[in-house]
Design a protein around this motif. Sequence first.
Motif, short mmCIF file in Angstrom:
data_model
loop_
_atom_site.label_atom_id
_atom_site.label_comp_id
_atom_site.label_asym_id
_atom_site.label_seq_id
_atom_site.Cartn_x
_atom_site.Cartn_y
_atom_site.Cartn_z
N MET A 1 0.76 -1.16 0.01
CA MET A 1 -0.07 0.00 -0.10
C MET A 1 1.11 1.22 -0.07
O MET A 1 1.95 1.24 0.89
CB MET A 1 -1.20 0.02 1.14
N GLY A 2 0.61 2.46 -0.80
CA GLY A 2 1.22 3.43 -1.05
C GLY A 2 1.28 4.33 0.14
O GLY A 2 0.23 4.40 1.04
N GLU A 3 2.21 5.34 0.32
CA GLU A 3 2.12 6.51 1.61
C GLU A 3 0.83 7.12 1.55
O GLU A 3 0.16 7.36 2.59
CB GLU A 3 3.19 7.09 1.47
N ALA A 4 0.42 7.34 0.34
CA ALA A 4 -0.84 8.36 0.37
C ALA A 4 -2.03 7.57 0.97
O ALA A 4 -2.71 8.31 1.38
CB ALA A 4 -0.68 9.11 -0.98
N ARG B 1 -2.06 5.17 2.55
CA ARG B 1 -1.95 4.96 4.14
C ARG B 1 -2.64 6.12 4.96
O ARG B 1 -3.13 6.14 6.03
CB ARG B 1 -0.74 4.41 4.58
N ARG B 2 -2.07 7.28 4.43
CA ARG B 2 -2.24 8.52 5.01
C ARG B 2 -3.89 8.74 5.05
O ARG B 2 -4.60 9.34 6.01
CB ARG B 2 -1.43 9.70 4.65
N LYS B 3 -4.32 8.71 3.87
CA LYS B 3 -5.69 8.88 3.41
C LYS B 3 -6.63 7.94 4.60
O LYS B 3 -7.71 8.47 5.08
CB LYS B 3 -6.04 8.75 1.99
N GLU B 4 -6.57 6.62 4.51
CA GLU B 4 -7.05 5.90 5.59
C GLU B 4 -6.83 6.36 6.83
O GLU B 4 -8.08 6.31 7.65
CB GLU B 4 -6.64 4.43 5.34
N GLN B 5 -5.60 6.81 7.60
CA GLN B 5 -5.43 6.81 8.65
C GLN B 5 -6.30 8.32 9.06
O GLN B 5 -6.66 8.46 10.31
CB GLN B 5 -4.06 7.17 8.95
N GLY C 1 -8.72 9.92 7.37
CA GLY C 1 -10.36 10.06 7.12
C GLY C 1 -10.40 11.33 6.40
O GLY C 1 -10.23 11.65 5.23
N GLU C 2 -11.77 11.86 7.28
CA GLU C 2 -12.05 13.16 6.64
C GLU C 2 -11.18 14.31 6.76
O GLU C 2 -11.50 15.28 6.14
CB GLU C 2 -13.55 13.41 7.47
N GLU C 3 -10.25 14.45 7.68
CA GLU C 3 -9.30 15.23 7.74
C GLU C 3 -8.03 15.40 6.59
O GLU C 3 -7.53 16.23 6.34
CB GLU C 3 -8.56 15.40 9.01
N TYR C 4 -8.13 14.18 5.76
CA TYR C 4 -7.38 14.35 4.70
C TYR C 4 -7.54 15.50 3.49
O TYR C 4 -8.65 15.55 3.22
CB TYR C 4 -7.34 12.83 4.01
N GLY C 5 -6.31 16.10 3.33
CA GLY C 5 -6.42 17.15 2.20
C GLY C 5 -6.73 18.51 3.01
O GLY C 5 -6.77 19.73 2.05
N LYS C 6 -7.25 18.68 4.14
CA LYS C 6 -7.30 19.98 4.69
C LYS C 6 -6.14 20.39 5.30
O LYS C 6 -5.04 19.99 5.45
CB LYS C 6 -8.22 19.60 5.87
N ASP C 7 -5.98 21.88 5.21
CA ASP C 7 -4.67 22.56 5.71
C ASP C 7 -4.58 22.21 7.13
O ASP C 7 -5.48 22.00 7.88
CB ASP C 7 -5.00 24.01 5.80
#
Length: 71
Positions: free
Chosen positions: A1-4, A6-10, A12-18
Amino acid sequence: MGEAKRRKEQLGEEYGKDQPILPMLPITKKQSEQFVRWTTQATWIAIILTIGFWITLRFVGPGLGWWELAD
């Protein structure tokens, strides 16, 4: 699984926010970059105005008789 992924799953809804710079400060990384950009531009404007003011006082002013430099 790629780092991105894994981070997205970890995150959740906070992914991509400042993200804040520090947890105790409500300043995001994007806001800090904008602040640095704004202050840099303001500094250059102030430098240019200072040089223009100095040229006016030093060279143009005495030529127009605004004041005379002591001999």
